[in-house]
Design a protein around this motif. Structure first.
Motif, PDB file in Angstrom:
ATOM      1  N   ARG A 209      -3.184  50.513 -13.828  1.00  0.00           N
ATOM      2  CA  ARG A 209      -3.766  50.644 -15.177  1.00  0.00           C
ATOM      3  C   ARG A 209      -3.968  52.093 -15.587  1.00  0.00           C
ATOM      4  NH1 ARG A 209      -9.164  47.652 -15.401  1.00  0.00           N
ATOM      5  NH2 ARG A 209      -8.967  48.143 -17.612  1.00  0.00           N
ATOM      6  N   ARG A 210      -3.981  52.997 -14.601  1.00  0.00           N
ATOM      7  CA  ARG A 210      -4.312  54.386 -14.930  1.00  0.00           C
ATOM      8  C   ARG A 210      -3.271  55.375 -14.388  1.00  0.00           C
ATOM      9  NH1 ARG A 210      -9.405  51.754 -14.283  1.00  0.00           N
ATOM     10  NH2 ARG A 210      -9.010  51.695 -12.043  1.00  0.00           N
ATOM     11  N   GLU A 321      -7.956  54.412 -19.144  1.00  0.00           N
ATOM     12  CA  GLU A 321      -6.808  53.505 -19.222  1.00  0.00           C
ATOM     13  C   GLU A 321      -5.946  53.840 -20.448  1.00  0.00           C
ATOM     14  OE1 GLU A 321     -10.012  52.500 -18.884  1.00  0.00           O
ATOM     15  OE2 GLU A 321      -9.931  52.051 -16.750  1.00  0.00           O
ATOM     16  N   GLU A 322      -6.612  54.173 -21.568  1.00  0.00           N
ATOM     17  CA  GLU A 322      -5.865  54.509 -22.783  1.00  0.00           C
ATOM     18  C   GLU A 322      -5.217  55.887 -22.676  1.00  0.00           C
ATOM     19  OE1 GLU A 322      -8.429  53.913 -26.189  1.00  0.00           O
ATOM     20  OE2 GLU A 322      -8.566  51.758 -25.786  1.00  0.00           O
ATOM     21  N   GLU A 325      -2.110  55.445 -20.574  1.00  0.00           N
ATOM     22  CA  GLU A 325      -1.054  54.749 -21.312  1.00  0.00           C
ATOM     23  C   GLU A 325      -0.347  55.697 -22.286  1.00  0.00           C
ATOM     24  OE1 GLU A 325      -2.409  51.328 -23.450  1.00  0.00           O
ATOM     25  OE2 GLU A 325      -0.400  50.847 -24.171  1.00  0.00           O
ATOM     26  N   ARG A 328       1.864  58.120 -20.372  1.00  0.00           N
ATOM     27  CA  ARG A 328       3.087  57.483 -19.847  1.00  0.00           C
ATOM     28  C   ARG A 328       4.147  57.366 -20.937  1.00  0.00           C
ATOM     29  NH1 ARG A 328      -0.278  53.766 -17.039  1.00  0.00           N
ATOM     30  NH2 ARG A 328       0.006  52.262 -18.709  1.00  0.00           N
ATOM     31  N   LYS A 329       3.683  57.184 -22.174  1.00  0.00           N
ATOM     32  CA  LYS A 329       4.617  56.976 -23.298  1.00  0.00           C
ATOM     33  C   LYS A 329       5.312  58.259 -23.755  1.00  0.00           C
ATOM     34  CE  LYS A 329       2.408  53.093 -25.700  1.00  0.00           C
ATOM     35  NZ  LYS A 329       1.311  52.984 -26.665  1.00  0.00           N
TER      36      LYS A 329
END
Lengths: 330, 330
Positions: A209-210, A321-322, A325, A328-329
C-alpha cells in the motif's frame, strides 16, 4: 573552538558554534540561498575551498585542480573542528566538552547542477562510493563514534549554496536521536528475535500500500507513520546495520533507486525543498542484528510550529498511502 | 476523523489530519500568513468562527457577540477531534488510534493586534487566566492526559493568521517529548532528592551569566544549552509541576515577565518569528516533586536542516551568555 553543551532536561547535545553567525542582524539573510555568478564548488574554482580531502579524478590530475568527478572538502564554516581532544568537563549541573569532529562537504559534480537527479547513474554511484570511503576513513579516528551523511536542498531545508552537494558530520558522542532509535530497535529484537526494520519491509511488501520502488535489493516506501507529507524511506532488503558495508553491486542499484525516488518527488512536488539523511549504526558498534541502515527523505512542505516543538508529535496532512500512490504514477 | 499512528523506530506519534491540506499544490502557499482585509478573530466577526467555548466579557453580553476581552473557540481546522473514543488498534507491527482530543484557539484581543506585547498587562494576565481555565476544564475529560499551550508568531514559525492568538491542543496520550523530559527529571531526582529545574534556577541566579529577568516569583534565563539563538525559558522560582495550579498573585507577575521577555526579543531581533510553549506535567500525574512547569520561548532565526533531523543535535551560532546580556540591555 565550538563547544558541546548537554541540555539536561531533554538530554540533547547542542553545538555552540559562534563562528557561523555573530550579531542579531546576521540572522535576517540566513534563510536565503546565496545566489551569485560565482560558485566555489564549480570546476576551476578549487582554490576557493579549503584543500580537498578526497576526489575521484582522471589519472594524473593534481589535487585541487580540475578534472574531478566528485570532490570532498572541509566545510569552510565547520560546526565541529577536527583538531583537539574531548576535554569533557562540568559546570555545576551542566555537562560540556570541546566541539571536536569532522564537517565535510561532498561536491557531487564539477558542473553547476542543482539536483542529484541531473547526474548520470554512474556519477550518483560515485557519490555513494565517496560517502562510503569517507566513513571508512573517519572510523579510524578513535575520538569519533558517529558519522551522519545528509543533504539539504533548497533554502527552507537549510541549504546555503545551490550547487548539488551533501555533507558529512562526524561526532564524538552518539547523538540522542540515534541512541533512541537503536534502543527502540534493540527492545523490539529482544522481545521477538527479529529486526524491526526487516519486519517493516516484509509488511510493506506484503500489503503493497505504501511501496514506491522495489528492486532486487532495495525497497522505498512511504512510512506508515510519516512525520512529513511525502516522506520516503529507502532500505536494503538484506539486513545490514552499517551503510559503509555496502558492496559494489549494491551501490549501482541504490544509485538508481535514490535517483528514481528523488526524481519522482521533484516531478510530483515541483522541485520541493528537502533533506535526506542516512541513518546508520554508530562506529563503535559491530554489525548489529537489530539495527538496519536506511535513508530518510523528508520534503520540507510543512512548518514545524509550537505544537511539534512541545510534544514531538507531528501533524501530517497527507496520507502516506496517497503519497505513495501518487509517486508510483509519476 | 484524524488518525494517530505510532512510528515504531522513533516511538513518536504522528497525527494524520487530511482535512488540513489535500493536494501537492496546496503546499506551495502554506508558508504564508493569510493577509486580507478580513480577520475572523476581530470583534464583530464572531459568527465567522465556530461557536465560542469561553469568553471573558462585560456583564450581560451574549455569547458570540462583541464585548469580550479574551475569547476561546475551537480551531476551524482541528488537528484532533473532540468527539469519539480512542479505538486503539494494531495493523501488523504498527499501532494506531483515533485522533481524538481538543484543538482550541485563544484569541487574545478583540482588536487586530499582532503581538501580545501590545496588550495592557491586565489583559495579558487574562490570557494566562484563560489558559488555566481551559486546562482545568479539559482535565475533567478522562479520555485526555495532556494539554499543550503554545503560540506561533510569524509565517516561518507556523502562524497562518496575524491577529494575536495562542492555541491549546489536548491529547489522549502523553507525548514522547514530555515523557522523555519527565523521565530525565525523575532520574535526576532519584539520584539527588532534588528537582533538576530548581537546581538550574539556583545555579543561574548564583552565576548570573544568563539571567534576563528576575522577580520575586519568576526567573527568565537563556538556557545553558540553548538549542536556538536567543532561546529563553521562564520558570516559577517555587517548585510547581502544573501550570494550571498557578495562583492569582502569580498570574500578575507572570504576565509582566512574559510581556517583558517578548518585548525585549522583539526589540533586539526586530519582531522575529517565534514560538512559545508551556511545558507542564500531564493531567494524570499528581503534583510531582521532580517536574517543574516552565515556558520555553524559541525565536525561529535558524533553519532546521538534515543534521538536526538526523541527530537531535542543534547548532546554535549565538552564545546564550551573549544573548542574555543583549536582552538585559534593551
Amino acid at each position: 573552538m565550538p563547544e558541546l553543551r548537554r541540555e539536561p532536561v531533554s538530554g540533547c547535545w547542542i553545538i555552540v558554534a559562534t563562528e557561523r553567525a555573530t550579531r542579531p542582524s546576521d540572522f535576517k539573510t540566513n534563510q536565503q540561498i546565496i545566489k551569485s555568478s560565482f560558485c566555489p564548488f564549480c570546476e576551476g574554482n578549487e582554490d576557493k575551498t579549503p584543500p580537498e580531502i578526497l576526489a575521484y579524478r582522471d589519472n594524473g590530475a593534481m589535487p585541487d585542480t580540475g578534472g574531478w568527478r566528485v570532490r570532498v572538502v572541509p566545510n569552510k564554516f565547520p560546526a565541529l573542528q577536527i583538531e583537539g581532544e574531548e576535554n569533557k568537563c562540568v559546570e555545576g549541573i551542566y555537562d560540556m566538552m570541546s566541539g571536536i569532529g569532522a564537517h565535510e562537504v561532498i561536491i557531487e559534480s564539477p558542473r553547476h547542477i542543482q539536483s542529484l537527479t541531473s547526474l548520470e547513474n554512474g556519477n550518483v554511484k560515485e557519490v555513494l562510493l565517496c560517502y562510503r570511503d569517507r566513513l571508512v576513513d573517519l572510523k579510524n579516528d578513535k575520538r569519533f563514534v558517529y558519522g551522519l551523511l545528509f543533504k539539504n536542498v533548497g533554502a527552507s531545508a537549510g541549504a546555503s549554496l545551490e550547487h548539488t552537494h551533501s555533507q558529512l558530520i562526524v561526532t564524538p558522542i552518539v547523538p540522542q536521536l540515534v541512541a533512541n532509535e537503536m534502543e527502540n530497535a534493540r527492545i523490539f529484537y529482544q522481545q521477538r528475535e527479529r529486526c524491526l526494520f526487516c519486519d517493516m519491509i516484509d509488511q510493506e511488501i506484503d500489503t503493497d500500500r505504501r511501496i514506491v520502488f522495489l528492486t532486487d535489493n532495495f525497497v522505498a516506501f512511504a512510512p506508515f507513520a510519516s512525520r512529513f507529507p511525502f516522506e520516503i524511506w529507502i532500505l536494503p532488503k538484506n539486513h545490514k546495520s552499517h551503510f559503509e558495508n555496502l558492496q559494489e553491486f549494491e551501490l549501482d542499484e541504490l544509485a538508481n533507486v535514490l535517483k528514481g525516488v528523488l526524481g519522482r518527488l521533484e516531478t510530483a512536488l515541483d522541485l520541493p525543498p528537502y533533506n535526506y539523511i542516512i541513518h546508520s549504526a554508530p562506529f563503535n558498534v559491530t554489525e548489529s542484528e537489530f539495527f538496519h541502515w536506511h535513508i530518510e527523505i523528508i520534503p520540507r512542505l510543512t512548518n514545524i510550529a509550537g505544537f511539534e516543538w512541545g510534544t514531538g508529535f507531528y501533524i501530517n496532512p497527507t496520507l502516506p498511502e496517497e503519497a505513495a500512490e501518487l509517486l508510483r504514477k509519476q
